[in-house]
Design a protein around this motif. Structure first.
Motif, PDB file in Angstrom:
ATOM      1  N   ARG A  72       5.028   6.205  -2.531  1.00  0.00           N
ATOM      2  CA  ARG A  72       3.873   5.952  -3.591  1.00  0.00           C
ATOM      3  C   ARG A  72       2.546   6.617  -3.577  1.00  0.00           C
ATOM      4  NH1 ARG A  72       3.559   0.737  -2.515  1.00  0.00           N
ATOM      5  NH2 ARG A  72       5.693   0.106  -3.262  1.00  0.00           N
ATOM      6  N   ARG A 125       0.883   9.621  -5.938  1.00  0.00           N
ATOM      7  CA  ARG A 125      -0.536   9.461  -6.809  1.00  0.00           C
ATOM      8  C   ARG A 125      -1.460  10.655  -6.123  1.00  0.00           C
ATOM      9  NH1 ARG A 125      -2.293   4.921  -4.289  1.00  0.00           N
ATOM     10  NH2 ARG A 125      -3.636   5.979  -2.859  1.00  0.00           N
ATOM     11  N   SER A 179      -2.979  13.765  -8.472  1.00  0.00           N
ATOM     12  CA  SER A 179      -4.249  14.297  -8.809  1.00  0.00           C
ATOM     13  C   SER A 179      -4.476  15.691  -8.273  1.00  0.00           C
ATOM     14  CB  SER A 179      -5.234  13.537  -7.795  1.00  0.00           C
ATOM     15  OG  SER A 179      -4.951  13.460  -6.260  1.00  0.00           O
TER      16      SER A 179
END
Length: 231
Positions: A173, A177, A181
Motif C-alpha cells: 500500500r 502511493r 507520486s
C-alpha cells in the motif's frame, strides 16, 4: 555443451537457455529470509554474475528462516556468507558481496557498478525500495520487488503480480502511493493475499516456509524472464 552439473537443466531449457543465464548479471538487495533463497536458486540455475548487497550480520533470530544462518555463521556478514555459498555451488559465477546498507548515499552507485540485467529487491526499507525502483525505471532494467512476507502462515497465498493489483499488504500500500507520486504506476512484486496475523509486536513475526517460498518464486520469475518468457 552445458557442464555436467547443468545437464538436467539444459534438457529443460536448452543450450541457448543455459547460455542466456550464464550471460546474465543479477543484483540482489537484501540477503535475508527471501533474498537468501533467491540467491541460492539463481546460483544453482547457473546465473553468470551475482552482486549481493546487505550490510547486516547473521543473528540468532535469523535461524528460523534465512538460508545463510546457522551456528557457524553467527555474527558474519550475510552478503559474504551468501557469496561463499554461491562459489561452492557455482565456482565460475562472478560473485560480488557488498557489506553495506543501501541508502540514498550509495544505491545508484552500487547499481551502476554492478551493471545488472535484472534487479531483485528483497529489503525492508521503503526509502531504499523507492530508490531502487526509480533507478530501474530510469535505466530500463527489469526489477522484481518483494513485499511483506512477515506475519504470514500460508505460503500458497504468495503470488507475483503487478503492484497495482496488490491488496492486504501494508508495505504494498505504501509503495503504491509513493511510486505513484513519482510517476511509477507498474512494478512486478511478490506479495501475499493472506491477511496478516496480528501479534502485537512491532517486529514482523516469521516462520521458515513463507519467506523461503517467496525467495524461490522470485528466482523462478527472474529466470523465466531472462529466458524470454513474459512472466
Amino acid at each position: 555443451m552445458a557442464e555436467e552439473w547443468l545437464s538436467r537443466e539444459a534438457a529443460l531449457i536448452g543450450e541457448e537457455g543455459i547460455a542466456r543465464l550464464q550471460a546474465a548479471r543479477v543484483t540482489v538487495f537484501g540477503i535475508g529470509g527471501v533474498g537468501s533463497y533467491t540467491v541460492e536458486a539463481l546460483a544453482r540455475a547457473g546465473i553468470g554474475s551475482l552482486t549481493l548487497i546487505d550490510g547486516d550480520t547473521v543473528a540468532l533470530s535469523n535461524l528460523n528462516r534465512q538460508l545463510i544462518a546457522d551456528h557457524t555463521t553467527l555474527g558474519r556478514s550475510k552478503a559474504e556468507v551468501a557469496a561463499e555459498r554461491v562459489t561452492r555451488i557455482h565456482p565460475a559465477c562472478e560473485v560480488q558481496a557488498h557489506t553495506v546498507f543501501a541508502d540514498a548515499s550509495n544505491t545508484a552507485d552500487l547499481l551502476a557498478a554492478s551493471r545488472p540485467t535484472f534487479i531483485v529487491d528483497a529489503i525492508d526499507s521503503v526509502t531504499t525500495k523507492l530508490l531502487i525502483a526509480s533507478w530501474a525505471v530510469e535505466h530500463e532494467v527489469p526489477l522484481i520487488a518483494s513485499m511483506g512476507t512477515g506475519n504470514k502462515l500460508d505460503p500458497s497465498r504468495l503470488t507475483i503480480t503487478d503492484l497495482s493489483k496488490t491488496s492486504v499488504c501494508p508495505l504494498a500500500r505504501v509503495m503504491r502511493r509513493e511510486l505513484k507520486s513519482r510517476g511509477i504506476h507498474h512494478l512486478p512484486v511478490l506479495f501475499s493475499t493472506e491477511e496478516p496475523v496480528h501479534t502485537g509486536m512491532r517486529t514482523p513475526a516469521s516462520i521458515s516456509f513463507v519467506p523461503s517460498t517467496g525467495g524461490l518464486l522470485i528466482a523462478g520469475y527472474v529466470v523465466r524472464r531472462l529466458l524470454g518468457f513474459s512472466h
